[in-house]
Structure formats: C-alpha cells, structure tokens
Design a protein around this motif. Structure first.
Motif, PDB file in Angstrom:
ATOM      1  N   ILE A 120      -4.129  -3.485   1.835  1.00 38.26           N
ATOM      2  CA  ILE A 120      -5.028  -2.696   0.974  1.00 38.26           C
ATOM      3  C   ILE A 120      -6.428  -2.671   1.588  1.00 38.26           C
ATOM      4  O   ILE A 120      -7.078  -1.616   1.626  1.00 38.26           O
ATOM      5  CB  ILE A 120      -5.018  -3.264  -0.468  1.00 38.26           C
ATOM      6  N   ILE A 123      -6.461  -0.184   4.332  1.00 30.15           N
ATOM      7  CA  ILE A 123      -6.505   1.210   3.849  1.00 30.15           C
ATOM      8  C   ILE A 123      -7.943   1.587   3.519  1.00 30.15           C
ATOM      9  O   ILE A 123      -8.443   2.640   3.926  1.00 30.15           O
ATOM     10  CB  ILE A 123      -5.613   1.392   2.581  1.00 30.15           C
ATOM     11  N   PRO A 139       0.666   0.036   6.452  1.00 28.84           N
ATOM     12  CA  PRO A 139       2.068  -0.343   6.146  1.00 28.84           C
ATOM     13  C   PRO A 139       2.749  -1.106   7.277  1.00 28.84           C
ATOM     14  O   PRO A 139       3.600  -1.968   7.013  1.00 28.84           O
ATOM     15  CB  PRO A 139       2.776   0.999   5.897  1.00 28.84           C
ATOM     16  N   PHE A 142       1.657  -4.639   6.993  1.00 29.43           N
ATOM     17  CA  PHE A 142       2.339  -5.248   5.849  1.00 29.43           C
ATOM     18  C   PHE A 142       3.739  -5.723   6.229  1.00 29.43           C
ATOM     19  O   PHE A 142       4.095  -6.888   6.017  1.00 29.43           O
ATOM     20  CB  PHE A 142       2.416  -4.230   4.696  1.00 29.43           C
TER      21      PHE A 142
ATOM     22  N   ARG B  28       8.802  -2.177  -0.985  1.00 28.37           N
ATOM     23  CA  ARG B  28       7.515  -2.253  -1.674  1.00 28.37           C
ATOM     24  C   ARG B  28       6.768  -0.919  -1.587  1.00 28.37           C
ATOM     25  O   ARG B  28       6.840  -0.229  -0.554  1.00 28.37           O
ATOM     26  CB  ARG B  28       6.628  -3.362  -1.078  1.00 28.37           C
ATOM     27  N   ILE B  30       3.800  -0.097  -1.029  1.00 24.36           N
ATOM     28  CA  ILE B  30       2.828   0.054   0.059  1.00 24.36           C
ATOM     29  C   ILE B  30       3.514   0.434   1.383  1.00 24.36           C
ATOM     30  O   ILE B  30       2.876   0.915   2.310  1.00 24.36           O
ATOM     31  CB  ILE B  30       1.958  -1.221   0.208  1.00 24.36           C
ATOM     32  N   PHE B  31       4.823   0.232   1.463  1.00 23.97           N
ATOM     33  CA  PHE B  31       5.553   0.659   2.659  1.00 23.97           C
ATOM     34  C   PHE B  31       6.305   1.972   2.417  1.00 23.97           C
ATOM     35  O   PHE B  31       6.204   2.898   3.223  1.00 23.97           O
ATOM     36  CB  PHE B  31       6.534  -0.428   3.111  1.00 23.97           C
ATOM     37  N   MET B  51      -0.535   2.240  -2.828  1.00 24.35           N
ATOM     38  CA  MET B  51      -1.546   1.204  -3.062  1.00 24.35           C
ATOM     39  C   MET B  51      -1.762   0.993  -4.576  1.00 24.35           C
ATOM     40  O   MET B  51      -1.832  -0.150  -5.043  1.00 24.35           O
ATOM     41  CB  MET B  51      -2.864   1.619  -2.396  1.00 24.35           C
ATOM     42  N   GLU B  54       1.369  -0.725  -6.004  1.00 20.96           N
ATOM     43  CA  GLU B  54       1.428  -2.101  -5.483  1.00 20.96           C
ATOM     44  C   GLU B  54       0.479  -3.012  -6.272  1.00 20.96           C
ATOM     45  O   GLU B  54       0.843  -4.138  -6.646  1.00 20.96           O
ATOM     46  CB  GLU B  54       1.037  -2.096  -4.003  1.00 20.96           C
TER      47      GLU B  54
END
Lengths: 258, 214
Positions: A120, A123, A139, A142, B28, B30-31, B51, B54
């Motif tokens: 986050i 981003i 991503p 992540f 998830r 975010i992916f 986002m 999430e």
C-alpha cells in the motif's frame, strides 16, 4: 526426494475441507505415499490410514511440522521400535492447536498485513513521488515478499521436523514468534503511518480560502481527518457496514456540497 | 466482456487459493485487483480497488470453521465490470465495487453449500478406506478441487455476465449527485481503510519495553 513429494502434497491439505472433520482427508492424502512404503501389507496399511481419518484442523502453513512428526512416529511403529500405536494420533491432537495458534497469529495476523502495508505504501509513493508506470511493482512486492518467507518456512519446518522430531517442540518455543510478531507489528504501524502521511500529502491539502468565490472552503485535510477519526472509532464494526457507511457519508458530503 | 470464459477460469483459480490449494495469497485483493486491471489495460483502477478492499477487510481470513466472504470475487467482479464497461471512470469503479459486495456475500452462501457437499465426498472416501479402496483418498481430493472449480467458474461467469448487465443499466440511471458522491468516495474510501487498519494496532505492545518490565 520423498520430502519434496510430501512438501508438494501439503498444498492440498484443504482441498476437501468439510464442516464435519475439516482437514482429515487432506491429511490422509499427504501421508498416503509414505504409508504405502511403510506398510506393505494392505491390512496393516488400512489400519494405519483409519488411525488418521478422524477430525483434524491446524493452520495450513504449520502442517509440515505435524506431518514430519507423525511420519517419524509411524516409521517407528512400522519398524517395531514403538509399541504404542496411538502415539501418532496423540501427536496430532496435542500439536494441532498450539501450532495453529502460532501460524494464525504470525502468518495471517502479522506477516500478511505487514506485506500488504508495504505494498500500500508503494502504491501511494508511486502516486506521490514515482511514476504511475511503476504501479505494477506493488502487487509483485506483495506476492514475492510474502511467499519468500511463507514457502521458506514451510520447507524448512518440514526438513527440520524430520530431523529433530519431538525436539521440534522445544525449538518452536525458543523461536519467540510473539516477540518477532510484535516487532513486525511496530514496523507495520510505521509503514502504514507513512502511507497515511503521503496519502494526505497527495490528496488532502487544498487552499483553505477559495479567493474567486470569496468563501471558506472546507480543506480536504479536515474532511479526511474527520473520516479517519470516524473509521478508527468504528473499527470494531463489520467491514461491510463500514464500507456502506463510507459511501453514505460521501453522499452526505456531496449533497452538502463539501 | 468478450473474455468472460477466460476471466471465469482465472477467477476460479485465484479463489481456490483462499482455502482449497496453496494459500500463496494470489487471492488477495491487492494482487488479483491489479492482475485483472492489467488484463483489461487499466492497472490503476485494479490497484486502487484492490487497495480499498485489502484495507477494509484486513482481518478476513479463513480460520477454523469460519468461512469469510470471498474478497477475490468481490475485487475481481468490480475491476472487470468497471475496466471493461467504463474504463478510466473513478465513479464507475466505486459503483462497481458497491455492487460487487452483495454478490460476494451471495457467493459465500454457495461456497458454504459446496463445503457441505464436501462432507458427502469425505464420507464416500471414508467408506472406501474402510473397504480397502485406498485410491478414493486421491479421488476425493481431486473431486473436491473439481467441484470447487466448476461451481466457482459458473458463479464467476453468471455474475460477470448478469451482474455486468445490471451494473451497466443501473449506472446509466444514476443521478448526478450520486455520481459526484461516488467520485468523492474514490478518495474517501482509502481513508476509511486506513482507520480500519489502524484500529488493529490499538493494543500494540512495544516488545523491548515489555522485556524490561518482565
């Protein structure tokens, strides 16, 4: 070789997840090839399989520890070193709860949110400092960061549990997972605070006075601050209620022309 | 919506990651949000919606017998609808998410029914083992995966198509005040998410200080 085979099979632990016995068939599926080589006699193998058909539930990331210990114990039974055929069941029932608590609290309660916060922040930084074309990095970070730790732990825990067997319990207790978790939570808090700072910096600072209209305009920082406070205070409520509350709140602000 | 079948299959594969296979976190938001955004040429919308979901559903994880809402479906539906029908529109993206939330909860009921059906397969495997039919262990696992895959792909396909029609129709009738509010929500929802995330830190303990106290 067999360890790698078992390692791959552990990903199927919850493929037949059911409300009655949760992960029982998944656990059997992991053990089956080992039982096939341990118990050549079909009747003996059947008895061994039936020993493990009962209720079973643990965190899927921690299963390798239990699998390795159960295989070691079954190996001892098959070789005649162990007379107590209930020992593998005891290992399962004694270990499942405590290791699940560790897995739930570290991987799902700490590590996953931590990696999410890093993404986050990425981003928001992409919007604030870097190029928008770098959006795809978040991503990727992540998934890579999460799985490097997750997969390494799963493989390491399988290999080390085979070697240490019951001494693994001592090792887990020495790992100070809670302490590590607390540290990651603090770093996570710093990261999310940075994300909030850069978010407010990017979207939350407009002039207080609109000179052309000669009137006071609510600065976005005030609105964002209010929303932030409300959401923090309402943190206990269900996310779906929070989500629709946020939408209604936006409608009210839009209606009032704020 | 020309890639409906392909997206249904990808969606089912991603949803399988929640409990059925692996838990690599490809499920998830975010992916999976940016992934569908990338396929449709709008990674920004995918990432933003991912986002928001999430952060707001940060605690939604499958623990014990609890079955959380399918966030993968929620995010995927919203991203696919908005990127394929109103690409680049922030207000349309938020509206897509508002519509995807109830659909994701609807899917949860289907998922619960599927897990109940797994119990029947489990009993079939159990009987097989008692009768010496060991192959049923592997067959049961593959059947569980297959049924999950079929029901999830069908749900994705149906919701993408029918929900997409509903979304397109409803969005065209929205009054301007609602459009303005949705545009504001694009920026407000992440702030709500931040609040929800920070709430989780309310009981945080500083380990070094605690150690000294001990």
């Amino acid at each position: 070789m067999i360890k790698n085979f078992i390692f791959l099979r552990t990903f199927f632990l919850q493929a037949l997840w059911n409300f009655e016995r949760l992960q029982n068939i998944g656990f059997l599926y992991i053990l089956y090839p080992v039982f096939k080589s341990l118990y050549k006699d079909k009747e003996q193998r059947k008895q061994a399989l039936l020993r493990h058909i009962g209720f079973f539930n643990t965190n899927p990331y921690m299963i390798n520890i239990i699998v390795a210990m159960v295989i070691n114990s079954e190996n001892n039974i098959a070789c005649g070193k162990e007379q107590n055929i209930k020992k593998p069941e005891m290992i399962k029932s004694v270990m499942a709860g405590p290791v699940a608590a560790i897995g739930d609290s570290f991987f799902w309660g700490t590590w996953r949110p931590f990696v999410s916060f890093v993404s986050i922040l990425m981003i928001i930084l992409s919007m604030n400092m870097f190029s928008v074309s770098l959006f795809w990095i978040a991503p990727i970070i992540f998934i890579v960061l999460y799985n490097v730790v997750h997969l390494s732990f799963r493989y390491w825990s399988l290999v080390i549990s085979f070697r240490l067997n019951e001494k693994m319990i001592k090792l887990i207790s020495k790992l100070e997972i809670k302490f590590i978790g607390d540290i990651f939570r603090i770093i996570g808090l710093i990261i999310i605070t940075l994300a909030i700072f850069f978010y407010f910096k990017t979207f939350g600072l407009v002039p207080v006075i609109d000179m052309e209209l000669h009137k006071l305009v609510y600065p976005d920082i005030f609105i964002y601050g209010t929303i932030f406070l409300i959401s923090f205070l309402l943190g206990r409520i269900r996310p779906v209620i929070m989500f629709y509350f946020a939408l209604i709140f936006s409608f009210i602000l839009g209606y009032l022309g704020i | 919506m020309e890639h409906l079948v392909l997206f249904s299959i990808i969606g089912a594969v991603l949803s399988a990651d929640i409990t059925m296979f692996g838990q690599f976190m490809i499920s998830r938001p975010i992916f999976c949000g940016p992934l569908f955004g990338y396929f449709l040429g709008d990674i920004h919308t995918g990432l933003w919606l991912g986002m928001i979901v999430e952060m707001m559903w940060v605690n939604a994880i499958p623990m014990g017998v609890s079955v959380p809402v399918d966030l993968t479906m929620m995010t995927s539906l919203a991203v696919i609808w908005s990127c394929s029908l109103f690409q680049g529109s922030q207000e349309a993206a938020i509206f897509a998410l508002a519509l995807a939330v109830p659909f994701a909860y609807l899917y949860k009921e289907v998922d619960l029914a599927g897990r109940l059906f797994n119990t029947k397969i489990m009993h079939w495997v159990e009987k097989g083992v008692e009768q010496g039919k060991e192959k049923r262990i592997s067959q049961g696992i593959y059947l569980g995966l297959l049924f999950f895959f079929i029901r999830t792909s069908i749900m994705y396909g149906l919701l993408l198509f029918l929900g997409g029609l509903l979304y397109k129709e409803m969005y065209s009738y929205l009054p301007i005040q609602v459009i303005i509010a949705l545009k504001k929500s694009w920026y407000y929802l992440p702030v709500f998410g931040f609040g929800a995330v920070l709430y989780n830190f309310k009981n945080i303990k500083i380990p070094f200080i605690k150690k000294q106290n001990d």
